[in-house]
Design a protein around this motif. Structure first.
Motif, PDB file in Angstrom:
ATOM      1  N   UNK A   1      23.822  69.292 -19.877  1.00 50.85           N
ATOM      2  CA  UNK A   1      23.163  69.836 -21.070  1.00 50.85           C
ATOM      3  C   UNK A   1      23.313  68.876 -22.252  1.00 50.85           C
ATOM      4  N   UNK A   2      24.486  68.276 -22.407  1.00 47.31           N
ATOM      5  CA  UNK A   2      24.701  67.313 -23.487  1.00 47.31           C
ATOM      6  C   UNK A   2      23.812  66.084 -23.294  1.00 47.31           C
ATOM      7  N   UNK A   3      23.752  65.577 -22.067  1.00 47.38           N
ATOM      8  CA  UNK A   3      22.932  64.396 -21.780  1.00 47.38           C
ATOM      9  C   UNK A   3      21.456  64.678 -22.035  1.00 47.38           C
ATOM     10  N   UNK A   4      20.980  65.828 -21.596  1.00 41.72           N
ATOM     11  CA  UNK A   4      19.572  66.173 -21.799  1.00 41.72           C
ATOM     12  C   UNK A   4      19.257  66.401 -23.272  1.00 41.72           C
ATOM     13  N   UNK A   5      20.229  66.942 -24.014  1.00 38.26           N
ATOM     14  CA  UNK A   5      20.030  67.125 -25.453  1.00 38.26           C
ATOM     15  C   UNK A   5      19.872  65.784 -26.149  1.00 38.26           C
ATOM     16  N   UNK A   6      20.684  64.810 -25.755  1.00 44.18           N
ATOM     17  CA  UNK A   6      20.583  63.460 -26.339  1.00 44.18           C
ATOM     18  C   UNK A   6      19.225  62.850 -26.011  1.00 44.18           C
ATOM     19  N   UNK A   7      18.758  63.033 -24.786  1.00 50.81           N
ATOM     20  CA  UNK A   7      17.444  62.507 -24.392  1.00 50.81           C
ATOM     21  C   UNK A   7      16.350  63.131 -25.255  1.00 50.81           C
ATOM     22  N   UNK A   8      16.412  64.433 -25.470  1.00 51.73           N
ATOM     23  CA  UNK A   8      15.406  65.116 -26.284  1.00 51.73           C
ATOM     24  C   UNK A   8      15.446  64.610 -27.722  1.00 51.73           C
TER      25      UNK A   8
ATOM     26  N   UNK B   1      16.527  61.666 -28.850  1.00 49.33           N
ATOM     27  CA  UNK B   1      16.033  60.278 -28.905  1.00 49.33           C
ATOM     28  C   UNK B   1      14.507  60.255 -28.830  1.00 49.33           C
ATOM     29  N   UNK B   2      13.926  60.974 -27.886  1.00 48.98           N
ATOM     30  CA  UNK B   2      12.467  60.981 -27.769  1.00 48.98           C
ATOM     31  C   UNK B   2      11.800  61.644 -28.964  1.00 48.98           C
ATOM     32  N   UNK B   3      12.442  62.654 -29.547  1.00 47.65           N
ATOM     33  CA  UNK B   3      11.883  63.296 -30.740  1.00 47.65           C
ATOM     34  C   UNK B   3      11.844  62.321 -31.905  1.00 47.65           C
ATOM     35  N   UNK B   4      12.916  61.555 -32.079  1.00 46.15           N
ATOM     36  CA  UNK B   4      12.956  60.566 -33.161  1.00 46.15           C
ATOM     37  C   UNK B   4      11.914  59.477 -32.918  1.00 46.15           C
TER      38      UNK B   4
END
Length: 65
Positions: A27-34, A36-39
């Motif tokens: 969940x932490x890894x996927x949150x970071x991915x989201x 980064x892509x949002x930015x």
């Protein structure tokens, strides 16, 4: 009213028994991915908006002259 109670009960059972929840590290890894892509997406939109804004400003400047 019984329909709403039935809906809530079935929804709770579905979430509890049939949903596979991610592990905390996943969940932490996927949150970071989201994030980064949002930015990156926000920066891309900002760039396109800036370019189009400049083009439109230049167009109206040419119309004034």
């Amino acid at each position: 009213m019984a329909g709403i109670a039935n809906y809530i009960t079935e929804s709770y059972n579905e979430l509890k028994n049939h949903v596979t929840w991610p592990t905390w590290p996943e969940a932490q890894r996927l949150t970071i991915v989201v994030v980064v892509f949002s930015v990156l997406f926000a920066l891309a939109i900002w760039g396109v908006d800036t370019v189009f804004s400049s083009v439109i400003e230049q167009y109206f400047e040419w119309l004034k002259s």
